[in-house]
Design a protein around this motif. Sequence first.
Motif, PDB file in Angstrom:
ATOM      1  N   GLU A  83       7.326  20.150   5.342  1.00  9.33           N
ATOM      2  CA  GLU A  83       6.712  20.332   4.017  1.00  9.33           C
ATOM      3  C   GLU A  83       7.714  20.782   2.951  1.00  9.33           C
ATOM      4  O   GLU A  83       7.589  20.405   1.791  1.00  9.33           O
ATOM      5  CB  GLU A  83       5.561  21.349   4.100  1.00  9.33           C
ATOM      6  CG  GLU A  83       4.364  20.890   4.906  1.00  9.33           C
ATOM      7  CD  GLU A  83       4.518  21.077   6.412  1.00  9.33           C
ATOM      8  OE1 GLU A  83       3.576  20.715   7.138  1.00  9.33           O
ATOM      9  OE2 GLU A  83       5.593  21.570   6.848  1.00  9.33           O
ATOM     10  N   ARG A  98      10.651  19.956   2.408  1.00  3.96           N
ATOM     11  CA  ARG A  98      11.685  18.992   1.972  1.00  3.96           C
ATOM     12  C   ARG A  98      11.580  18.669   0.482  1.00  3.96           C
ATOM     13  O   ARG A  98      12.586  18.495  -0.190  1.00  3.96           O
ATOM     14  CB  ARG A  98      11.635  17.722   2.811  1.00  3.96           C
ATOM     15  CG  ARG A  98      10.409  16.853   2.602  1.00  3.96           C
ATOM     16  CD  ARG A  98      10.635  15.429   3.132  1.00  3.96           C
ATOM     17  NE  ARG A  98      10.636  15.369   4.572  1.00  3.96           N
ATOM     18  CZ  ARG A  98       9.662  14.830   5.321  1.00  3.96           C
ATOM     19  NH1 ARG A  98       8.576  14.317   4.747  1.00  3.96           N
ATOM     20  NH2 ARG A  98       9.758  14.807   6.620  1.00  3.96           N
ATOM     21  N   TYR A  99      10.349  18.620  -0.045  1.00  2.00           N
ATOM     22  CA  TYR A  99      10.194  18.241  -1.456  1.00  2.00           C
ATOM     23  C   TYR A  99      10.692  19.347  -2.391  1.00  2.00           C
ATOM     24  O   TYR A  99      11.261  19.065  -3.437  1.00  2.00           O
ATOM     25  CB  TYR A  99       8.739  17.862  -1.755  1.00  2.00           C
ATOM     26  CG  TYR A  99       8.278  16.769  -0.809  1.00  2.00           C
ATOM     27  CD1 TYR A  99       8.904  15.516  -0.810  1.00  2.00           C
ATOM     28  CD2 TYR A  99       7.276  17.009   0.123  1.00  2.00           C
ATOM     29  CE1 TYR A  99       8.522  14.530   0.093  1.00  2.00           C
ATOM     30  CE2 TYR A  99       6.889  16.026   1.024  1.00  2.00           C
ATOM     31  CZ  TYR A  99       7.521  14.786   0.997  1.00  2.00           C
ATOM     32  OH  TYR A  99       7.154  13.814   1.897  1.00  2.00           O
ATOM     33  N   SER A 100      10.503  20.584  -1.977  1.00  2.00           N
ATOM     34  CA  SER A 100      11.035  21.705  -2.769  1.00  2.00           C
ATOM     35  C   SER A 100      12.558  21.684  -2.763  1.00  2.00           C
ATOM     36  O   SER A 100      13.192  21.948  -3.790  1.00  2.00           O
ATOM     37  CB  SER A 100      10.543  23.038  -2.194  1.00  2.00           C
ATOM     38  OG  SER A 100       9.140  23.047  -2.148  1.00  2.00           O
ATOM     39  N   GLN A 111      13.596  18.876  -4.998  1.00  4.38           N
ATOM     40  CA  GLN A 111      13.338  19.243  -6.403  1.00  4.38           C
ATOM     41  C   GLN A 111      14.463  20.136  -6.923  1.00  4.38           C
ATOM     42  O   GLN A 111      14.997  19.908  -8.021  1.00  4.38           O
ATOM     43  CB  GLN A 111      11.992  19.972  -6.497  1.00  4.38           C
ATOM     44  CG  GLN A 111      11.624  20.395  -7.912  1.00  4.38           C
ATOM     45  CD  GLN A 111      10.296  21.133  -7.954  1.00  4.38           C
ATOM     46  OE1 GLN A 111       9.404  20.874  -7.158  1.00  4.38           O
ATOM     47  NE2 GLN A 111      10.160  22.049  -8.885  1.00  4.38           N
TER      48      GLN A 111
END
Length: 201
Positions: free
Chosen positions: A86, A88-90, A93
Amino acid sequence: GRLPGYDKSGDFHYDYLSALHKSMRNSDPDAALYYAVKMLESGEPPESIMRRVIQCASEDVGLADPQALIISNAALDITKNLGMPEARYSILQATTYVALAPKSNSILEAYMKLKADIDKNPDLVIPLHLRNAPTKLMKELDYGKNYMYAHNYEIPVTGMQCLPDKLKDNKYYIPKPFGFEKELDRRLKNIEAIKNRMAED
C-alpha cells in the motif's frame, strides 16, 4: 544492456539509490520513478528508498521548497505504518514531489562554511549578552548584560551581535533565487534594512 540480478546487499543496490538521488536532484521525475519502482519491485526495503528521498529533500531542495521534507517524512511514516504494497504510492508521490521541487543547496553550503570556521576557531567566546545568567556571580560578571529582547521593540528585530566577535560579519545562509528561498531572501534583506536603520539612529 541488462544488469545482473538485483542484489539488495551488493553494489547495484548503492548504484540504484545513487541513480534515484541524482535523478531527483536533476529534476527528472521519470527517471526517479523508474529507479524507485525498480527497487521496490526488486525487494529493496522501502525505508532505504525513503531515506534517500529525505536526504535529497534536505540536501538538494532545502528551503527552496520546505514542503519537500514534510512530504518525504510523511511518506516514511506511511511506509512504517501502512507497509507494502500500500505504501508504494506514497513513496512514488514523495519521489515525484522532490524531483519537481525547486532546488537549493544553501543549507549544505552554510554547513560547509560553518564547519570550516569552527574547525579553524574551535573555542570562540559566546558574546556575554547572550549568555545565561542563573547565578548572582554570573550577573556580576555581566552575563546577559545589554541583552536586547526582540519583543520589546516595535518590530521584533534588534541590531544586537549574536555571532562571536571573530566571525561577527560572516554570512553563512545565502538564499538561492529559486522557489520559497526568493521569499526568504526578501525577509533577510528586510531584516538587514531594519538593523541598518537602527545602527544609524
